[in-house]
Write an enzyme that holds these catalytic residues in place. Structure first.
Site, PDB file in Angstrom:
ATOM      1  N   HIS A 155       0.612   0.949   0.438  1.00 22.63           N
ATOM      2  CA  HIS A 155       1.234   0.474   1.686  1.00 22.63           C
ATOM      3  C   HIS A 155       0.384   0.906   2.888  1.00 22.63           C
ATOM      4  CE1 HIS A 155       4.778  -0.244   4.433  1.00 22.63           C
ATOM      5  NE2 HIS A 155       4.158   0.695   5.126  1.00 22.63           N
ATOM      6  N   GLU A 156       0.007   2.184   2.920  1.00 23.12           N
ATOM      7  CA  GLU A 156      -0.773   2.698   4.048  1.00 23.12           C
ATOM      8  C   GLU A 156      -2.213   2.166   4.016  1.00 23.12           C
ATOM      9  OE1 GLU A 156       0.777   4.077   6.408  1.00 23.12           O
ATOM     10  OE2 GLU A 156       2.642   4.361   5.298  1.00 23.12           O
ATOM     11  N   HIS A 159      -2.539  -1.043   5.846  1.00 24.88           N
ATOM     12  CA  HIS A 159      -2.665  -0.794   7.296  1.00 24.88           C
ATOM     13  C   HIS A 159      -4.109  -0.452   7.644  1.00 24.88           C
ATOM     14  CE1 HIS A 159       1.516  -0.825   8.443  1.00 24.88           C
ATOM     15  NE2 HIS A 159       1.852   0.221   7.709  1.00 24.88           N
ATOM     16  N   ASP A 166       3.897  -3.302   9.540  1.00 23.79           N
ATOM     17  CA  ASP A 166       5.138  -3.170   8.771  1.00 23.79           C
ATOM     18  C   ASP A 166       6.041  -4.381   8.934  1.00 23.79           C
ATOM     19  OD1 ASP A 166       4.693  -0.626   7.614  1.00 23.79           O
ATOM     20  OD2 ASP A 166       5.126   0.316   9.533  1.00 23.79           O
TER      21      ASP A 166
END
Length: 858
Positions: A155-156, A159, A166
């Site tokens: 998830h990170e 980014h 998000d």
């Protein structure tokens, strides 16, 4: 009514990278050279290293499947603090240091707030700065709330690497959909769950259905979305990867374009997979046939700093007082910047090189003075850069046969057509090359060496009043030294004095600094008279005057008094150029000092493409708001441009109140190198410390629905979103390095207007009776400078129609709306007309601005 809103974002770590500072490479579908650093403040625990390895290993498999068998993690370096015990498995780092960290393991931004997050302050599709994990998160203390570390790392990573955002929104957790239903902000809408108010007090908990707020027409403030523990929906990782069934990013088919998520706002309603699949990574790879191997880990432990000064004393250094300027800056570095415990050697070069000092460990002022006495005193001969670098490698080799992680600080004023001959040797060496170019002739081969080894590159003007050379040396603190040991620049200023011989001003020493405070004054012709008063009015005596190097300096013993120090310099020649530089270190190792860091968004650019200046002010992990921040950009011929940097979430500034101050730069005057310098000042009535949690943080799951019942997680520590602490007066200044611009036309061929107004990014709306009140920040004529000519506002019942067919949408009458100067607050009220009954509660609003040349914003 769903309307465009502003978002608040927090930056909380101590390092602002230079542009493109990550070493990550994509090689045959595998990401290489990922750097994970453990902060020196983390208590020693080898289990953290094991957990990092487990996290990355499981993340690699999850990433591979989530990206349709396209990407995996190939090799990772884990950087271990110097204060941890030695271990035979630990090797010496090469270019790996805190400044190039992709992941930082450090204490939380606020006590008890262990949410992982990624530091992002740029636009959609642009790489982030780094990921922050806390030790407690890695040790498994928050898995129920945030999910397994391996999944969360992916998830990170999305980014960090691909610049997506998000798909949840804690500020707007619900919205009213076209279906007239109130929906939880999520992607995809196939994620099932229930909306409930769940409260506990005194050991007993109540659950009830959510009520609708009469003003917002949405659920009340305490309402939360609780996802079902067992799901079948596969998307999306950027909503919550902790659901077992979630193994994909939202794509065009599954993406929820109605949700008020940051992904929709920042990426023009495109799905996360659309952004990822348009990336350079994606376009340079094809899916793999076989599964990837597990990641390979290197364990690297920080060691004492080894640095060799390589100083040019060729004939051209006799011009423009360059030799003396170099000696002033080198003395500053040796007296104040290089840290105790470091090993320092020195090489002089012209057409050949001379080893002047073998490595000396800096323990006291004696070693510093030994090095000061060996600086070059005359300039003669040609320029052989490779001779200087190879001699530096010999110097460093006196301490260790391996050059890994050692630093070469190379200063030269000229080009050397043979310099490229040692690029391969530099690349193989493991050493870091910092390059300071004095004057206009920056050698391209040495710039390349600096880039490939992770070093800094500075351009320093011949003009002494700009203090560029001293600033460049002042920026060469160790990349791996604890923040409390770093020398911070409080003031750096120069003036050329003609009719008025006086240079008078003040310097603020705040309570976070004061140790090893150092005042440095330089001149061109004759020593000035120097007066310095501490905050109580006591005059400071005992400046050391070095007439040969045309400098005077004073170290304040102990911790300098907090408050405003005043200085008065009187020139004894006409004209005269005087400069003053003031540095200090943290007063207390347990209280983080206020820091300022700066960079440009690119190292290389071409006309007329704009650049962005970024400056970040932090105290430890928390952003400093409300400061006055000014950037000075100087071309190599000495032309300067002054920009006020803003943290207002408009124009070049992506997020309001995140401690990052930004501005567009388009005023190119010539081809070649430009240098950046930034000043920041905080007044007691304006500057404040923000205690908001970081924005781009992992979704906190309040609980799960199991067999129709809520199984709640422990409540997250509450933080008042508006909590801010007023700060005392402070001042900081910092060099932001150099960048190069090409294809700038001759001034007579420059067009008057090449740039449209910047996009309005903070359009907000409220409903007051039958009127809609719009607010936004005014753009400029050229991005965020000047004044636009007029606005066009349109409304629609469909957000996609508004995006894709703006010209065809219903226009609002803006006859009486005249744009204000850039960065002013605009307010406009109107009554919506000709809206069908079915869309009466579902209005989308968009705005464009037009400048006098009819150039239109996004």
């Amino acid at each position: 009514m769903w309307l465009f809103r502003s978002f608040v974002f927090l930056l909380v770590l101590c390092l602002l990278h230079q542009s493109n500072s990550s070493f990550i490479r994509l090689n045959n579908n595998g990401f290489e050279d990922i750097i994970i650093v453990i902060d020196p403040s983390v208590p020693e625990d080898e289990k953290i290293i094991e957990q990092i390895q487990d996290m990355v290993t499981t993340a690699s498999t999850y990433l591979f499947e989530a990206t349709e068998r396209r990407f995996f993690f190939k090799n990772v370096s884990i950087l271990i603090p110097e204060n941890w015990k030695e271990n035979h498995r630990y090797k010496r780092p090469k270019h790996e240091n805190y400044e190039h960290a992709d992941v930082i393991v450090a204490p939380p931004t606020l006590p008890g707030r262990d949410e992982p997050y990624t530091k992002q302050f740029t636009e959609c599709g642009e790489k982030g700065e780094h990921i922050h994990f806390t030790p407690d998160f890695l040790l498994g203390k928050n898995q129920n709330e945030y999910g397994p570390p391996g999944r969360l790392f992916v998830h990170e990573w999305a980014h960090l690497r691909w610049g997506v955002f998000d798909e949840y929104n804690e500020d707007q957790p619900f919205y009213r959909a076209k279906s007239k239903k109130i929906e939880a902000t999520r992607c995809s809408t196939g994620i099932s769950g229930i909306n409930r108010v769940y409260k506990c007090q005194g050991g007993s908990c109540i659950t009830r259905t959510c009520r609708i707020d009469s003003k917002t027409k949405l659920y009340e403030k305490d309402c939360q979305f609780f996802p079902d523990k067992v799901q079948t929906e596969k998307a999306s990782i950027m909503f919550t990867q902790s659901i077992d069934s979630v193994v994909e990013f939202c794509n065009e088919k599954t993406h929820n374009q109605e949700a008020p998520s940051l992904q929709n706002k920042k990426c023009n309603f495109r799905s996360t997979w659309e952004v990822i699949s348009s990336s350079e990574d994606f376009n340079n790879t094809i899916p793999m046939v076989t599964p990837p191997p597990p990641p390979v880990f290197s364990l690297l432990k920080i060691n004492q700093r080894i640095v060799c000064l390589v100083l040019d004393k060729s004939e051209s250094m006799a011009s423009y007082d360059r030799l003396n300027q170099m000696n002033q800056a080198a003395k500053y570095f040796l007296l104040q910047i290089v840290e105790n415990g470091s090993w320092v050697g020195m090489v002089h070069f012209d057409s050949t090189a001379t080893i002047v000092n073998k490595p000396i460990q800096i323990i006291s002022s004696d070693e510093r003075n030994t090095l000061l006495a060996t600086l070059p005193t005359y300039a003669w001969g040609g320029t052989s850069i490779c001779s200087g670098i190879k001699s530096a490698f010999q110097v460093i080799g006196e301490l260790s046969p391996h050059l890994d992680g050692s630093e070469v600080v190379l200063l030269t004023d000229g080009e050397d057509y043979t310099a490229s001959s040692c690029i391969d040797e530099v690349k193989r060496s493991g050493a870091i090359v910092h390059f300071i170019a004095l004057g206009t002739a920056a050698d391209k081969a040495v710039i390349e060496m600096s880039k490939i080894t992770g070093g800094h590159h500075f351009y320093a003007s011949d003009k002494a009043q700009n203090n560029g050379l001293i600033d460049a040396f002042g920026d060469l603190t160790s990349g791996n030294t604890e923040l409390s040991q770093k020398s911070l620049q409080l003031e750096s200023k120069g003036l050329t004095l003609n009719s008025n011989p006086w240079m008078n001003d003040t310097v603020i020493i705040d309570s976070t600094v004061g140790k090893d405070t150092f005042f440095l004054i330089t001149w061109n012709r004759l020593p000035p008279s120097i007066s310095l008063w501490d905050p109580s009015g006591t005059i400071m005596e005992n400046f050391t005057v070095d007439e040969t190097s045309k400098m005077a300096y004073l170290s304040i013993p102990g911790t300098a008094k907090v408050g405003t120090w005043a200085y008065s310099l009187q020139a004894k020649a006409n004209p005269e150029t005087l400069t003053i530089t003031v540095t200090s270190r943290a007063a207390n190792s347990s209280v983080p000092p206020i820091t300022l860091n700066a960079k440009m968004n690119k190292d290389i650019n071409s006309f007329p493409s704009p650049m962005i200046v970024y400056a970040e002010i932090l105290q430890g992990f928390l952003p400093v708001l409300g400061a006055n921040v000014t950037a000075i950009i100087e071309s190599q011929s000495g032309h300067t441009e002054v920009l006020e940097l803003l943290d207002n979430g408009a124009g070049a500034d992506s997020f309001k109140n995140d401690g990052v101050y930004s501005r567009y730069f388009t005023a190119y005057t010539e081809n070649g190198s430009y240098s950046l310098k930034v000043w920041a000042h905080g007044g007691a009535n304006t500057a404040r410390l923000s205690l908001q949690p970081p924005l781009n943080r992992a979704a906190y799951i309040p609980g799960w629905v199991v067999n129709g019942e809520i199984e709640a997680n422990p409540p997250r520590p509450e933080t008042d979103e508006d909590t801010q602490t007023t700060l005392e007066d402070f001042s900081r200044t910092v060099s932001g390095g150099a960048f190069v611009v090409s294809q700038v036309p001759h001034p007579e061929y420059l067009l008057d207007d090449l740039h449209p107004p910047s996009q309005i990014t903070d359009l907000d709306a409220t409903l007051q009776e039958d009127e809609i009140i719009l607010t936004w920040t005014a753009p400029g004529d050229n991005f965020d400078v000047g004044k636009a000519q007029h606005y066009i506002i349109k409304i629609s019942g469909s957000i996609l129609d508004l995006r894709d067919s703006f010209d065809d949408a219903l226009q609002v009458n803006t006859t009486d709306l005249s744009p204000k100067e850039a960065n002013s607050k605009e307010i406009f009220a109107f009554k919506p007309e000709n809206i069908s009954e079915e869309n009466a509660t579902h209005i989308f609003i968009a705005i464009k601005s037009i400048d006098k040349s009819n150039l239109t914003s996004k």
